[in-house]
Motif scaffolding. Structure first.
Motif, mmCIF file in Angstrom:
data_model
loop_
_atom_site.group_PDB
_atom_site.id
_atom_site.type_symbol
_atom_site.label_atom_id
_atom_site.label_comp_id
_atom_site.label_asym_id
_atom_site.label_seq_id
_atom_site.Cartn_x
_atom_site.Cartn_y
_atom_site.Cartn_z
ATOM 1 N N THR A 156 0.789 -1.234 0.000
ATOM 2 C CA THR A 156 0.000 0.000 0.000
ATOM 3 C C THR A 156 0.821 1.283 0.000
ATOM 4 O O THR A 156 0.329 2.319 -0.430
ATOM 5 C CB THR A 156 -0.914 0.047 1.241
ATOM 6 O OG1 THR A 156 -0.085 0.026 2.422
ATOM 7 C CG2 THR A 156 -1.853 -1.145 1.288
ATOM 8 N N GLN A 165 -4.603 -3.135 -3.875
ATOM 9 C CA GLN A 165 -4.842 -2.166 -2.807
ATOM 10 C C GLN A 165 -4.327 -0.775 -3.168
ATOM 11 O O GLN A 165 -4.811 0.224 -2.625
ATOM 12 C CB GLN A 165 -4.167 -2.642 -1.512
ATOM 13 C CG GLN A 165 -4.801 -3.860 -0.873
ATOM 14 C CD GLN A 165 -4.338 -5.166 -1.503
ATOM 15 O OE1 GLN A 165 -3.560 -5.178 -2.453
ATOM 16 N NE2 GLN A 165 -4.790 -6.271 -0.959
ATOM 17 N N SER A 379 -8.244 -5.718 3.234
ATOM 18 C CA SER A 379 -7.858 -4.359 2.857
ATOM 19 C C SER A 379 -8.578 -3.915 1.591
ATOM 20 O O SER A 379 -9.159 -2.823 1.546
ATOM 21 C CB SER A 379 -6.348 -4.278 2.656
ATOM 22 O OG SER A 379 -5.894 -5.273 1.759
ATOM 23 N N SER A 380 -8.579 -4.755 0.576
ATOM 24 C CA SER A 380 -9.223 -4.381 -0.680
ATOM 25 C C SER A 380 -10.738 -4.342 -0.539
ATOM 26 O O SER A 380 -11.400 -3.414 -1.018
ATOM 27 C CB SER A 380 -8.814 -5.347 -1.799
ATOM 28 O OG SER A 380 -9.116 -6.684 -1.444
ATOM 29 N N ALA A 413 -4.928 4.286 0.889
ATOM 30 C CA ALA A 413 -4.386 2.957 0.613
ATOM 31 C C ALA A 413 -3.634 2.417 1.821
ATOM 32 O O ALA A 413 -3.795 1.244 2.209
ATOM 33 C CB ALA A 413 -3.461 3.017 -0.604
#
Length: 471
Positions: A156, A165, A379-380, A413
């Motif tokens: 990120t 990401q 995360s995504s 991000a």
């Protein structure tokens, strides 16, 4: 309205519990969605077919090429022997005594080079295990060491990362994968440095207590050998030389960089105004297209360098295509769940409360993305859920406050790569299974390097950017 909010909280708790219990997200997300819908009083069938599924399909249609190319590239790097050669070359340069640093650097190179995070985990474990055995480092530190290289700064923070990401924010903020380069480099250096310091400290502390690589408390085998599964995934070929394996990784970066900063800005994109292209703009798609071309170019280079092994390469492509299915549909299922939650009336109260804090665009983005990433364990998925619901409002708020969209991209991000590694995270569970260890043995260190340190770094950077502006 209160009942609807209770339903959202209950559905989130159910999603976390099911994920922690090992239930696939493909099943857990729809079940959690039903709970949220029941409490809100909305129709279940219509919510599933008209909200959940379209959101899931939209994510797949947007990101499938990246998942597909990334998985194929990762498998080809493995079957050609290039991934293992890179690991051994880096280890030779760094030295086996620096096993922790060598593992982090090698994992980071593969991740930044475009190989899927999960593929890197499978490739790196047997190599890390040997390094730690030779250096007699407690085995319990292996998951945290690999995770620092693949789940944090290369995923990120570093500008130009081809991981999804780093691409998702560009779809909402009209930025490229190199956005906020200064912020990313500083943040990446801090996460890497602090993470390495922690792991070296922990190694010394455990050794002083008498723990070694072969200590009983460091070893755990459950349900078969994960090491054996990782080593026997594919049959490797011999790479031509020590330098050649690095060329595909360099190709991903070079093509991505050239397309983002040189090629795309020089082209005429007026044809995108045609109705058949759905109103897409180059600002929205440049980051995605650049990464796709970078990975595709690297795949072609791999094929050219190993043309005499075309049968094995083709088998690798087929295997990679199969492996891309579960990750993208799992993430898309979480996005579908987020869309359902965002559709219930109670969510508007939650959204207005977040914006009502009056913390500004950067802090609002960091807070909303961090919370959704933590709740979903992705995360995504968490970032997509938050930005689908709040992206337009965040962009408008940032423009009104004069906040750089590049800073918004980078910090958004980076914050997605913090609470996403809570214990129920699918990535955490998978990595521990690959390493043959438990949460009790290894999560403390994994949590420090992938959660605590990134969160602290993001808080520090947001505070700095709020004072001095983007850099």
């Amino acid at each position: 309205m209160a009942l609807g909010i209770i339903g959202i909280v209950t559905s989130l708790f159910l999603l976390i519990t099911l994920a922690y219990r090992g239930v696939p997200v493909l099943l857990a997300a729809p079940l959690a969605s039903v709970v949220a819908v029941l409490f809100s009083g909305a129709p279940i069938l219509a919510s599933y077919t008209e909200i959940f599924m379209p959101a899931m399909a939209d994510f797949v249609s947007s990101w499938f090429p990246v998942f597909l190319f990334g998985a194929i590239f990762g498998v080809l790097m493995t079957v050609t022997g290039y991934a293992e050669s890179i690991a051994r070359t880096v280890t030779k340069l760094v030295g086996s005594r620096s096993a922790i640093a060598a593992t982090i650097v090698t994992s980071a190179l593969m991740t930044y080079g475009g190989i899927s995070l999960f593929v890197v985990a499978f490739v790196m474990y047997p190599l890390a295990r040997e390094l730690f055995r030779v250096a007699d480092i407690p085995r319990r530190l292996i998951p945290a060491t690999i995770a620092l290289g693949i789940f944090t700064f290369t995923m990120t923070a570093l500008p130009g990362s081809p991981q999804v990401q780093n691409i998702i924010p560009g779809q909402f903020f009209g930025t490229g994968s190199f956005a906020g380069a200064g912020i990313g480099l500083v943040g990446g250096a801090l996460i890497f440095g602090l993470g390495l310091l922690w792991l070296e400290y922990r190694r010394s502390a455990l050794v002083r207590k008498g723990e070694s690589f072969d200590s009983p408390q460091s070893e755990y085998v459950a349900g078969g050998s994960s090491e054996e599964g990782a080593e026997n995934q594919v049959t490797t070929l011999e790479p031509a030389s020590r330098l050649v394996p690095f060329l595909p990784l360099l190709t991903v970066f070079a093509v991505n960089f050239a397309c983002t900063l040189l090629v795309f800005p020089a082209l005429d994109w007026s044809y995108l105004e045609q109705e058949r292209f759905g109103g897409a703009t180059v600002d929205e798609r440049a980051g995605l297209w650049a990464v796709m071309l970078g990975i595709a170019a690297a795949i072609l280079l791999l094929a050219a360098l190993n043309v005499r092994n075309s049968a094995t390469l083709w088998a690798g492509c087929v295997d990679g295509a199969k492996r891309s299915m579960l990750p993208i549909f799992s993430t898309a299922s979480e996005v579908g769940y987020g869309a359902v939650v965002a559709s219930v009336a109670a969510f508007a109260v939650v959204r207005d409360s977040v914006f009502g804090i009056g913390a500004g665009a950067l802090w609002t983005s960091v807070l909303s993305v961090s919370v959704t990433a933590g709740l979903t364990g992705s995360s995504s998925g968490g970032m997509t859920i938050a930005l689908n619901a709040l992206g337009e409002d965040l962009q408008a708020m940032a423009e009104q406050e004069g906040v750089s969209m590049e800073a918004m991209h980078r910090l958004t991000a980076m914050t997605a790569g913090g609470l996403d590694t809570l214990p129920h995270s699918g990535a955490v569970v998978t990595l521990l299974i690959v390493c043959g260890l438990t949460h009790r043995q290894s999560y403390k260190d994994l949590g420090v390097v992938t959660l605590a340190i990134p969160v602290l770094v993001v808080v520090a950077l947001v505070s700095l950017v709020s004072v001095v502006g983007s850099f």
